[in-house]
Motif scaffolding. Structure first.
Motif, PDB file in Angstrom:
ATOM      1  N   SER A  61      55.160   2.416  60.308  1.00  0.00           N
ATOM      2  CA  SER A  61      53.841   2.267  60.931  1.00  0.00           C
ATOM      3  C   SER A  61      53.295   0.844  60.779  1.00  0.00           C
ATOM      4  O   SER A  61      52.511   0.391  61.608  1.00  0.00           O
ATOM      5  N   GLU A  62      53.746   0.118  59.741  1.00  0.00           N
ATOM      6  CA  GLU A  62      53.189  -1.204  59.481  1.00  0.00           C
ATOM      7  C   GLU A  62      54.162  -2.352  59.687  1.00  0.00           C
ATOM      8  O   GLU A  62      53.736  -3.515  59.750  1.00  0.00           O
ATOM      9  N   ALA A  63      55.457  -2.061  59.796  1.00  0.00           N
ATOM     10  CA  ALA A  63      56.438  -3.141  59.831  1.00  0.00           C
ATOM     11  C   ALA A  63      57.563  -2.862  60.819  1.00  0.00           C
ATOM     12  O   ALA A  63      57.876  -1.716  61.143  1.00  0.00           O
ATOM     13  N   ASN A  69      55.832  -8.134  59.417  1.00  0.00           N
ATOM     14  CA  ASN A  69      54.508  -7.543  59.466  1.00  0.00           C
ATOM     15  C   ASN A  69      54.059  -7.423  60.923  1.00  0.00           C
ATOM     16  O   ASN A  69      54.038  -8.412  61.659  1.00  0.00           O
ATOM     17  N   LYS A  70      53.680  -6.227  61.342  1.00  0.00           N
ATOM     18  CA  LYS A  70      53.302  -6.016  62.735  1.00  0.00           C
ATOM     19  C   LYS A  70      52.030  -6.768  63.118  1.00  0.00           C
ATOM     20  O   LYS A  70      51.839  -7.125  64.288  1.00  0.00           O
ATOM     21  N   LYS A  71      51.157  -7.010  62.161  1.00  0.00           N
ATOM     22  CA  LYS A  71      49.876  -7.635  62.486  1.00  0.00           C
ATOM     23  C   LYS A  71      49.978  -9.140  62.699  1.00  0.00           C
ATOM     24  O   LYS A  71      49.450  -9.672  63.674  1.00  0.00           O
ATOM     25  N   ASP A 112      58.014   6.598  56.834  1.00  0.00           N
ATOM     26  CA  ASP A 112      57.502   5.277  56.462  1.00  0.00           C
ATOM     27  C   ASP A 112      58.082   4.758  55.142  1.00  0.00           C
ATOM     28  O   ASP A 112      57.920   3.579  54.820  1.00  0.00           O
TER      29      ASP A 112
END
Length: 351
Positions: A94-96, A112-114, A139
Motif C-alpha cells: 500500500s505504501e511502496a 516510496n510511493k509518495k 503488506d
C-alpha cells in the motif's frame, strides 16, 4: 533465462508523447479500443495498477508511473555506480513499489510511493543470478523468483514489508530438472490466489510449483506445454480461482508454433488440458483472466498480437494487431493496461 534477453530489433521511426487511438475491433459480445498513454524508446515488462496510477519498471535504470487523472508521466532513474540496470520484476504494497534488476548483480529497491525516494534492500552477486518476477501476499510478506544459481530455483522472501529479504536454501525447495528455469517475460510467472501461490517454469522442463503456506513448502506438477529446449515452456500463467488456471508460452525461437502453447487446469495445477491446439496465436508472453467473468474470458499478448477468448481458451480472436506488447493487467472488467517495446497502452472493452 539469460538467453531471453534476445530482442527483435526494429527501427523506431516516430516517438510521441501524444495519445494515439487504435482502430476498434468488434467482438461477439463487445468492442475493444486501445489508446497509447506513453510512447518512448523503452522496454517495459512489469506494470502495476494502483488506483489512478500505472507504475512501470523498465530498462536503462528506469521506473515511474503514468497518472491517469493528470494524464502525465513521472519517471526516475536509479543510479548505482555505472551499472546499466534492467528492471523486469515489480511488486507493490500500500505504501511502496519494489523493483528488481534482472541479472548480475541483482539489486532490489524499495520505492516510496509518495516522494519516489528509493533504497536498496537486497543485493546478490553471482554470474548465474537472473531474477524473473515478484509479488506480495500482503503488506508484510512478499516473494521474488529467479533462475537457479544452485540445484533449486532462487527464492527471496520478506516478512517485514520488504525492508529485508532472505534467500531460501535449496534444502527447503524442490530440485529443478536439468535445463529448467523461468522467463522474465512479463512479471507473471508467480501467481497468488487465495491461500495458494503458483510458480510456472520453462525450458527443458515446464512445470508448476504450488505452495499453500507462503513459500515454506512446495508440491510440483507436470504440464503438457511444449518443452525440451531452452526457450520453450510456460512464459506466463494466471489463476481465476484456486482451482481454475490458464498457462501460455510456446517456443520463443519459433513464435508461430501454436501446437502446445496454451493449457487450462481445473484442479489447482494438478492436471492440465491443452487448448486451442494448432490455432490462434503462437508464442505468448502474458495471459490474464478478465475479472468478473467467471473465468470464461481470457486475454493474451505476444508476438502474434492481442487475443481474446470467451470460452475458457477453446477458441480465440485477435483484437489488436500490436505484436510488441509483453505484459497486460486488468484494472476492472472494462479496462486493461498493456506494455512492451516502446509503449504503455490502455485497452477499453465496451459492451
Amino acid at each position: 533465462m539469460k538467453s531471453k534477453n534476445i530482442y527483435f530489433l526494429l527501427v523506431i521511426l516516430v516517438f510521441s508523447c501524444k495519445p494515439k487511438m487504435y482502430t476498434s475491433h468488434t467482438l461477439p459480445v463487445k468492442s475493444v479500443t486501445s489508446e497509447v498513454l506513453l510512447e518512448d524508446k523503452i522496454s517495459v515488462r512489469a506494470i502495476l495498477i494502483d488506483k489512478n496510477k500505472v507504475w512501470y519498471a523498465a530498462d536503462k535504470n528506469r521506473f515511474g508511473f503514468y497518472d491517469l487523472i493528470a494524464k502525465k508521466r513521472e519517471e526516475r532513474k536509479i543510479i548505482q555506480d555505472t551499472l546499466q540496470l534492467e528492471f523486469r520484476s515489480a511488486a507493490q504494497t500500500s505504501e511502496a513499489v519494489f523493483v528488481l534488476s534482472v541479472a548480475d548483480p541483482a539489486l532490489l529497491y524499495k520505492i516510496n510511493k509518495k516522494d519516489l525516494s528509493h533504497k536498496l534492500v537486497y543485493q546478490e552477486k553471482n554470474e548465474k543470478v537472473f531474477y524473473d518476477s515478484m509479488k506480495f501476499w500482503n503488506d508484510t510478506e512478499g516473494i521474488a523468483l529467479g533462475d537457479p544459481t544452485e540445484a533449486c530455483f532462487s527464492l527471496l522472501i520478506t516478512r517485514d514489508g520488504g525492508n529485508s529479504w532472505k534467500k531460501t536454501t535449496c534444502e527447503n525447495l524442490p530440485k529443478l530438472a536439468d535445463g529448467e528455469a523461468f522467463f522474465a517475460a512479463s512479471n507473471t510467472n508467480i501467481i497468488i490466489k487465495g491461500t495458494k501461490t503458483f510458480i510456472v517454469s520453462g525450458g527443458k522442463k515446464s512445470r508448476i510449483f504450488v505452495s499453500e503456506d507462503k513459500g515454506a513448502t512446495w508440491v510440483v506438477y507436470n504440464t503438457p506445454i511444449i518443452q525440451g529446449q531452452n526457450m520453450t515452456g510456460i512464459f506466463s500463467a494466471d489463476f481465476y480461482s484456486e482451482k481454475l488456471g490458464f498457462a501460455v508460452g510456446g517456443n520463443y525461437e519459433k513464435p508461430l508454433d501454436n501446437a502446445a502453447n496454451k493449457a487450462i487446469t481445473l484442479n489447482g495445477g494438478k492436471t492440465w488440458e491443452l487448448k486451442g491446439i494448432n490455432n490462434a496465436f503462437g508464442y505468448a508472453s502474458c495471459v490474464q483472466f478478465v475479472p468478473g467473468k467467471k473465468g470464461k474470458e481470457i486475454v493474451t499478448v505476444g508476438t502474434s498480437g492481442v487475443f481474446y477468448s470467451e470460452d475458457m481458451g477453446t477458441t480465440w480472436r485477435k483484437i489488436i494487431e500490436d505484436k510488441d506488447l509483453h505484459t497486460i493487467h486488468f484494472q476492472n472488467e472494462d479496462t486493461a493496461f498493456a506494455a512492451g517495446r516502446n509503449k504503455i497502452i490502455m485497452i477499453n472493452f465496451k459492451k
